[in-house]
Design a protein around this motif. Sequence first.
Motif, PDB file in Angstrom:
ATOM      1  N   PRO A 172       0.824  -1.223   0.000  1.00 45.82           N
ATOM      2  CA  PRO A 172       0.000   0.000   0.000  1.00 45.82           C
ATOM      3  C   PRO A 172       0.852   1.264   0.000  1.00 45.82           C
ATOM      4  O   PRO A 172       2.024   1.238   0.406  1.00 45.82           O
ATOM      5  CB  PRO A 172      -0.805  -0.114   1.300  1.00 45.82           C
ATOM      6  N   PRO A 173       0.279   2.381  -0.444  1.00 49.23           N
ATOM      7  CA  PRO A 173       1.006   3.657  -0.402  1.00 49.23           C
ATOM      8  C   PRO A 173       1.234   4.106   1.038  1.00 49.23           C
ATOM      9  O   PRO A 173       0.464   3.753   1.941  1.00 49.23           O
ATOM     10  CB  PRO A 173       0.079   4.613  -1.143  1.00 49.23           C
ATOM     11  N   PRO A 174       2.280   4.881   1.290  1.00 53.42           N
ATOM     12  CA  PRO A 174       2.616   5.288   2.663  1.00 53.42           C
ATOM     13  C   PRO A 174       1.521   6.090   3.361  1.00 53.42           C
ATOM     14  O   PRO A 174       1.474   6.106   4.600  1.00 53.42           O
ATOM     15  CB  PRO A 174       3.880   6.137   2.473  1.00 53.42           C
ATOM     16  N   TRP A 175       0.649   6.781   2.629  1.00 49.30           N
ATOM     17  CA  TRP A 175      -0.358   7.607   3.311  1.00 49.30           C
ATOM     18  C   TRP A 175      -1.409   6.766   4.046  1.00 49.30           C
ATOM     19  O   TRP A 175      -2.218   7.313   4.787  1.00 49.30           O
ATOM     20  CB  TRP A 175      -1.033   8.576   2.357  1.00 49.30           C
ATOM     21  N   THR A 176      -1.400   5.444   3.838  1.00 47.51           N
ATOM     22  CA  THR A 176      -2.308   4.596   4.612  1.00 47.51           C
ATOM     23  C   THR A 176      -1.860   4.486   6.066  1.00 47.51           C
ATOM     24  O   THR A 176      -2.620   4.049   6.927  1.00 47.51           O
ATOM     25  CB  THR A 176      -2.409   3.189   3.995  1.00 47.51           C
ATOM     26  N   ASN A 177      -0.606   4.875   6.334  1.00 52.50           N
ATOM     27  CA  ASN A 177      -0.111   4.952   7.712  1.00 52.50           C
ATOM     28  C   ASN A 177      -0.538   6.291   8.299  1.00 52.50           C
ATOM     29  O   ASN A 177      -0.032   7.332   7.921  1.00 52.50           O
ATOM     30  CB  ASN A 177       1.419   4.823   7.719  1.00 52.50           C
ATOM     31  N   THR A 178      -1.478   6.262   9.227  1.00 49.51           N
ATOM     32  CA  THR A 178      -2.034   7.516   9.750  1.00 49.51           C
ATOM     33  C   THR A 178      -1.248   8.073  10.928  1.00 49.51           C
ATOM     34  O   THR A 178      -1.545   9.157  11.415  1.00 49.51           O
ATOM     35  CB  THR A 178      -3.503   7.305  10.181  1.00 49.51           C
ATOM     36  N   THR A 179      -0.246   7.318  11.406  1.00 51.50           N
ATOM     37  CA  THR A 179       0.576   7.808  12.513  1.00 51.50           C
ATOM     38  C   THR A 179       1.683   8.689  11.956  1.00 51.50           C
ATOM     39  O   THR A 179       2.481   8.250  11.136  1.00 51.50           O
ATOM     40  CB  THR A 179       1.197   6.640  13.297  1.00 51.50           C
ATOM     41  N   THR A 180       1.721   9.927  12.375  1.00 51.85           N
ATOM     42  CA  THR A 180       2.726  10.860  11.877  1.00 51.85           C
ATOM     43  C   THR A 180       3.555  11.419  13.019  1.00 51.85           C
ATOM     44  O   THR A 180       3.117  11.503  14.168  1.00 51.85           O
ATOM     45  CB  THR A 180       2.072  12.040  11.136  1.00 51.85           C
TER      46      THR A 180
END
Length: 410
Positions: A172-180
């Motif tokens: 999946p693309p990195p923006w699926t990781n919602t932890t920033t």
Amino acid sequence: MKTFNFFSQLHVFGCHVAGPGSSVMPTNRTSPVTTEHSTTLAMQGNIDCYDRRPRSFTAQRGEYWVLYNYIVAQRQFRCWESVTYTTHADFTFLDNLEPLLDRWRGPISLALHAPGTDFNTTLWTIRYLRDCGTQPVADLVTFHFYFPSKHLPKAIPKSSTIFDTKYNCSIPPPWTNTTTYKSQKKLLYPVNVGRNIAREMASTHYVLASDIELYPSPGVIGDFLEMIRRQEGPLRHKNPKVFPLSIFELEASMNLPNDKTELVAMLRNGTAIPFHKKVCPGCHNVPHSKEWLNANTTQAGLRVFHIGKRTGYFVHWEPIYIGTHADPLYDERLSWEGKSDKMTQGYVLCVLDYEFQILDNAFLVHKPGIKTLKKDPARAIAAGKTNSLIRKTIFPELKILYGTKKGCAV
């Protein structure tokens, strides 16, 4: 990876385009580009502008470090042959870049907030877009990075080596990781720093300073430059001018309208509404909006539908518009969380007696999904602090710097 034959579809607009007469500063305060009149005004289409060739460099901007032109688009445009969409984001919003490019089909200058470990995730997101996407990101999008001096990334690779490593398109693309990193450190989003970086780096005379979730109606670039070439009526006015686009929201399940006829049909059946109607209707209440909707949609191209002012009922209007490098920048002390981030710039435009020459057949639609007003105690606190900052500090400064004018307010 799917391929997209962009150059077979790209229209290059550069000949016989007449400008509206506004002056253009040959460079800006950060000296980001080399500038020159590369040819005669006739060859430039009579737009009095300078070519702005991108230069990659690192510099401080207040409390931020900025990597200007860190990743430069492979295709460059002369100052008179297109319009640049200038915008800002962090990596979690980069899913908007492909639908934006699909409709814009022109240069984009994008400033990315990438503090701490978000920097590396942002790089992987750009790799994903270039290696796995369907749009010409490499051809058209120039990326700038910025981050607070207290939240630097651990390492910054040379831009020439970034794409030596390819993205695995099966994941999946990195923006699926919602932890920033930003959220973990509870950092504010410096929206106006990004806006100004992206706009200052644009290589074209005309810029559309917008938000990445706002998608333009197709064909705006060519139609706008053709309108400028004609130099009809309002375009010959001596007042400084910008060209607002009306903004709308859609139900989450709806497809984007391709023209005003489709948009009007959606507004009438309730699947589209004016932007922020349920959040802040006064912020985007456009002069003559009802007349705009009822106007003839069969006329091709663009024209100035109405000249609005940011006064009276529209004193808090926050237009998104096509302008130039000569227009005032945004106050970088304001954050997204604090709201009112475009209000002070709107006041300056009002005092300087700008004409808001509203375009008829051009519009913006937000990424599908109707916004509703939700309680956010943390943001309410930030907004209170911002209102105090504007009232006690920024507004008194603006009155000294620009003066006052009856009807103009923050």
